[in-house]
Design an enzyme around this catalytic site. Structure first.
Site, mmCIF file in Angstrom:
data_model
loop_
_atom_site.group_PDB
_atom_site.id
_atom_site.type_symbol
_atom_site.label_atom_id
_atom_site.label_comp_id
_atom_site.label_asym_id
_atom_site.label_seq_id
_atom_site.Cartn_x
_atom_site.Cartn_y
_atom_site.Cartn_z
ATOM 1 N N ASP A 127 0.791 -1.239 0.000
ATOM 2 C CA ASP A 127 0.000 0.000 0.000
ATOM 3 C C ASP A 127 0.820 1.286 0.000
ATOM 4 O O ASP A 127 0.269 2.374 0.208
ATOM 5 C CB ASP A 127 -0.935 0.017 1.223
ATOM 6 N N ASP A 151 -5.894 -3.619 -6.784
ATOM 7 C CA ASP A 151 -5.595 -2.319 -6.161
ATOM 8 C C ASP A 151 -4.143 -1.879 -6.377
ATOM 9 O O ASP A 151 -3.838 -0.683 -6.385
ATOM 10 C CB ASP A 151 -5.840 -2.359 -4.643
HETATM 11 N N1 GLY Z 1 -7.287 -0.944 -1.290
HETATM 12 C C1 GLY Z 1 -8.308 -1.445 -0.493
HETATM 13 C C2 GLY Z 1 -9.645 -1.003 -0.875
HETATM 14 O O1 GLY Z 1 -9.858 -0.434 -1.922
HETATM 15 O O2 GLY Z 1 -10.547 -1.208 -0.070
#
Ligand code: GLY
Length: 391
Positions: free
Chosen positions: A108, A169
């Site tokens: 992330d 993501d």
């Molecule tokens: N990246 C996690 C979400 O979009 O919930």
């Protein structure tokens, strides 16, 4: 030349240009509302908003995966208003993310450091933000699995937990890597970003343009295990926020590399999502949930998708994507803002964090608020926004 009433009415419905003009005062009012809300709420915020409960923010002290959005919103507010107080709030909260620069336990880092530190560097030219962002990029590439040619999403390095798991993501974390290559002149960051994007293109995108949330690999050999899900309904469904991350992420990768296959992928994902949208223009949480399209909505997917489509319109030269983005943005501003609740601490309501685990349904989310502001600025102040996020 004279126009009949019928011709004029027909043009009003069909012409996206007229609808842009009709919406622009709504967009300006909505951004003013966002800034007013931040001014009201920020003095009491000392951590990172994660989601709302009963209209109030709940927080994650480490930043979780969302810690970049709160400083990011303040940078965007500063960009719009020039108000130094927003700059101070942005700096204060971005600095609280500093320990995460060396966090190798998650993918992330782009979500964390792009809207906060990269934007900070672009707006202030202070090299410490750039250096911190490059350090975060160095942490992120340690998660690259060169057998499967993907960035591992979750699980601490050296543990078997989720070792072969790639998720959609991650497409949003790649621009941190392109930034690091641009700043350092070292290709190793960009090489990982391109390899991961090519893998995502090859493994995630179905013939109809829909995508699963997850794809699993054997982490030792890189062989395919297959599609799966974490936040979507099922391995064969299409989680709308994941699809929106993909539209945005593939378009960004096209802009950075000029590789046509990334533009093609962005268009494929966009065409599927636009076809699945209902007349209210707000994405259902999963385009293939059994109740879709009559299931809970995810306004954050709409805000992310609006940003991606605006970028895709510019990248592809196809105005229809811009028109679609404006319709989504108009719908978000008309039907999803918190304007009627004085006690609400967020800007955009009707978000869904994780419908599958029933956590965070009909809530506000910091990424909903952030991408709403970004989309509004893409329309209202495109040049300034381009400077902040490197368009
Ligand atoms: N990246 C996690 C979400 O979009 O919930």
């Amino acid at each position: 030349m004279t126009f009949s009433r019928r011709t004029l009415l027909g043009a009003a419905v069909a012409s996206p240009v007229l609808s842009v003009e009709a919406s622009s005062s709504l967009f300006r009012e909505s951004l003013d509302y966002a800034l007013a809300k931040l001014r009201q709420v920020a003095p009491n915020v000392t951590s990172f908003p994660e989601e709302t409960k009963f209209e109030k923010w709940t927080y994650v002290n480490s930043g979780g995966w969302v810690g970049g959005f709160w400083p990011g919103m303040h940078w965007l507010a500063f960009l719009d208003s020039g108000d130094e107080q927003f700059r101070r709030w942005a700096v204060e909260s971005a600095l609280r993310l500093a320990p995460r620069r060396t966090d190798t336990s998650t993918h992330d880092l782009g979500f964390l450091f792009y809207p906060s530190w990269v934007t900070a560097y672009r707006l202030t030219s202070d090299a410490s933000w750039r250096d911190g962002a490059v350090e975060a990029a160095s942490s992120l590439i340690q998660r690259y699995n060169d057998k499967g040619r993907f960035i591992r999403a979750w699980g601490a390095l050296g543990t078997p937990n989720n070792a072969g798991r790639a998720i959609m993501d991650t497409m949003m974390n790649l621009d941190l890597l392109t930034f690091a290559s641009e700043q350092t002149g070292e290709s190793r960051f960009l090489d990982v970003a391109v390899a991961h994007a090519l893998t995502t293109r090859a493994k995630f995108i179905r013939p109809d343009g829909s995508t699963p949330h997850v794809f699993d690999f054997n982490p030792d050999t890189g062989e395919d295990i297959g599609p799966n899900t974490n936040q979507g309904y099922s391995p064969t469904s299409c989680w709308s926020r994941g699809q929106a991350w993909g539209i945005y992420g593939f378009t960004t990768m096209y802009r950075r590399t000029r590789r046509r296959e990334f533009l093609e992928s962005a268009r494929k994902l966009a065409d599927f999502a636009l076809d699945a949208l209902t007349p209210d223009h707000i994405p259902v949480w999963d385009y293939r949930s059994p109740l879709a399209p009559n299931d809970v909505k995810d306004s954050s997917a709409g805000a992310i998708m609006a940003c991606g489509l605006l970028d895709l319109a510019a990248a592809s030269g196809r105005f229809s994507y811009r028109a679609a983005a404006l319709r989504i943005l108009d719908a978000l501003c008309r039907t999803c803002l918190t304007t009627r609740s004085e006690r609400h601490e967020a800007i955009l309501a009707r978000g869904t964090r994780n419908r599958r685990t029933e956590t965070g349904i009909e809530v506000s989310l910091p990424y909903g608020d952030y991408y709403l502001m970004e989309a509004l600025l893409r329309v209202l102040k495109p040049r300034e926004l381009a400077r902040a996020i490197g368009l």
